[in-house]
Motif scaffolding. Sequence first.
Motif, PDB file in Angstrom:
ATOM      1  N   PHE A  63       0.832  -1.209   0.000  1.00 57.53           N
ATOM      2  CA  PHE A  63       0.000   0.000   0.000  1.00 57.53           C
ATOM      3  C   PHE A  63       0.866   1.258   0.000  1.00 57.53           C
ATOM      4  O   PHE A  63       0.572   2.233  -0.698  1.00 57.53           O
ATOM      5  N   PHE A  64       1.947   1.251   0.782  1.00 59.38           N
ATOM      6  CA  PHE A  64       2.794   2.437   0.859  1.00 59.38           C
ATOM      7  C   PHE A  64       3.864   2.472  -0.229  1.00 59.38           C
ATOM      8  O   PHE A  64       4.338   3.547  -0.588  1.00 59.38           O
ATOM      9  N   GLU A  65       4.262   1.298  -0.753  1.00 60.51           N
ATOM     10  CA  GLU A  65       5.322   1.269  -1.752  1.00 60.51           C
ATOM     11  C   GLU A  65       4.812   1.442  -3.181  1.00 60.51           C
ATOM     12  O   GLU A  65       5.517   1.985  -4.029  1.00 60.51           O
ATOM     13  N   ASN A  66       3.619   0.981  -3.476  1.00 57.88           N
ATOM     14  CA  ASN A  66       3.124   0.971  -4.849  1.00 57.88           C
ATOM     15  C   ASN A  66       1.981   1.953  -5.084  1.00 57.88           C
ATOM     16  O   ASN A  66       1.314   1.899  -6.115  1.00 57.88           O
ATOM     17  N   THR A  67       1.720   2.806  -4.130  1.00 58.52           N
ATOM     18  CA  THR A  67       0.692   3.831  -4.278  1.00 58.52           C
ATOM     19  C   THR A  67       1.255   5.151  -3.766  1.00 58.52           C
ATOM     20  O   THR A  67       2.283   5.179  -3.078  1.00 58.52           O
ATOM     21  N   ALA A  69       0.282   6.705  -1.389  1.00 54.18           N
ATOM     22  CA  ALA A  69      -0.291   6.837  -0.049  1.00 54.18           C
ATOM     23  C   ALA A  69       0.675   7.504   0.928  1.00 54.18           C
ATOM     24  O   ALA A  69       0.248   8.328   1.751  1.00 54.18           O
ATOM     25  N   LEU A  70       1.960   7.172   0.852  1.00 52.42           N
ATOM     26  CA  LEU A  70       2.919   7.762   1.795  1.00 52.42           C
ATOM     27  C   LEU A  70       3.029   9.262   1.582  1.00 52.42           C
ATOM     28  O   LEU A  70       3.028  10.038   2.542  1.00 52.42           O
ATOM     29  N   ALA A  72       0.737  11.111   0.177  1.00 48.49           N
ATOM     30  CA  ALA A  72      -0.558  11.669   0.552  1.00 48.49           C
ATOM     31  C   ALA A  72      -0.696  11.763   2.070  1.00 48.49           C
ATOM     32  O   ALA A  72      -1.295  12.712   2.590  1.00 48.49           O
ATOM     33  N   PHE A  73      -0.158  10.788   2.788  1.00 51.60           N
ATOM     34  CA  PHE A  73      -0.191  10.828   4.254  1.00 51.60           C
ATOM     35  C   PHE A  73       0.578  12.045   4.770  1.00 51.60           C
ATOM     36  O   PHE A  73       0.115  12.748   5.674  1.00 51.60           O
ATOM     37  N   THR A  74       1.743  12.293   4.178  1.00 51.98           N
ATOM     38  CA  THR A  74       2.520  13.475   4.556  1.00 51.98           C
ATOM     39  C   THR A  74       1.755  14.750   4.265  1.00 51.98           C
ATOM     40  O   THR A  74       1.748  15.696   5.071  1.00 51.98           O
ATOM     41  N   ASN A  75       1.101  14.794   3.101  1.00 44.13           N
ATOM     42  CA  ASN A  75       0.294  15.974   2.764  1.00 44.13           C
ATOM     43  C   ASN A  75      -0.844  16.177   3.761  1.00 44.13           C
ATOM     44  O   ASN A  75      -1.150  17.309   4.139  1.00 44.13           O
ATOM     45  N   SER A  76      -1.469  15.079   4.176  1.00 45.28           N
ATOM     46  CA  SER A  76      -2.556  15.185   5.153  1.00 45.28           C
ATOM     47  C   SER A  76      -2.056  15.748   6.479  1.00 45.28           C
ATOM     48  O   SER A  76      -2.745  16.557   7.125  1.00 45.28           O
ATOM     49  N   VAL A  77      -0.873  15.317   6.893  1.00 45.34           N
ATOM     50  CA  VAL A  77      -0.298  15.829   8.145  1.00 45.34           C
ATOM     51  C   VAL A  77      -0.028  17.324   8.030  1.00 45.34           C
ATOM     52  O   VAL A  77      -0.332  18.106   8.951  1.00 45.34           O
ATOM     53  N   GLN A 222      -2.218  16.208  -3.193  1.00 40.29           N
ATOM     54  CA  GLN A 222      -3.487  15.725  -2.665  1.00 40.29           C
ATOM     55  C   GLN A 222      -3.279  14.939  -1.371  1.00 40.29           C
ATOM     56  O   GLN A 222      -2.226  14.342  -1.144  1.00 40.29           O
ATOM     57  N   ASN A 223      -4.310  14.917  -0.547  1.00 40.49           N
ATOM     58  CA  ASN A 223      -4.200  14.294   0.773  1.00 40.49           C
ATOM     59  C   ASN A 223      -4.646  12.834   0.732  1.00 40.49           C
ATOM     60  O   ASN A 223      -5.070  12.314  -0.303  1.00 40.49           O
TER      61      ASN A 223
END
Length: 290
Positions: A63-67, A69-70, A72-77, A222-223
């Motif tokens: 999930f974190f390596e191929n998307t 998401a990581l 986006a998670f930083t952006n959300s923070v 994007q978040n």
Amino acid sequence: MRESIGGKFFVTFIHIILILISLTCILPFVHLVALSVSSGHAVDLGQVLFWPVGLDFTVYNYFFENTPALRAFTNSVIITLGGTILSMLATVLTAYPLSRRYLYARKPITMAALFTMLFGGGMIPTYLVMNSLHLINTYWSLWLGGLISTYNMLIMKSYFESVPGEVAESAQIDGCGEVRLLMRIILPLSLPMLATLTLFYGVGYWNMFMSVILYINETSLQNLTVVVQGMLQIQGNFNMAAMDMMQQQEMVSEKLKAVGVVVMVVPMLVVYPFLQKYFVKGIMLGSIKG
């Protein structure tokens, strides 16, 4: 006084109802957690309910390596921390003057704030304003667009009004100015309210979706909420070509969706216990005066 049988029955009935309502909130999340850590084969066969079957955490790595998401998670923070700080600062600086009875035009200003709870500028005019200010594809469009929640501001205003006037008068007699009064006396007495509204703003910014869709066109900004929503609709964000057949079988659709939702929800669950002790007290005291 001894409680009657009818009273005990009523209290027991209320407890049962509250437990059932709580379970409707808790069990779906428990089910998602179980799906996210179960083997893909068990998920595909529908064998997972509330307990994991065949523990498998590799989906989190994918999930974190191929998307995105990581990222986006930083952006959300960034969005959540920056927006919460700015919103709390603006809310305090708005609520405090309105809580002072000697403020000129206090009632008209309060009524103008209440007007914004009933009527808004609309999506298209707001977008045109953001575009004219060159804030599109910047986080300032997210922060300034919802800088102050009128509801939160009114709660904080009521809380400030509940502080005994004698405290402020005593400080002013000792030569304390308005800024020092706010920073050294009013805010320390308002920690339950500050913690409660910080949680409100934080959850709002963390779950922000529509504003990001409208104002943030670059995918790199994007978040996590937008990324997870896209994942719930399509699996195109995942690099399936880089996996062998066995790995693809483990990455079944329902499992990927469960991981996305869990990753999005857990940070708020981690933060909430630290603020929970202030939560009820802050809301109750802030609603004493209208």
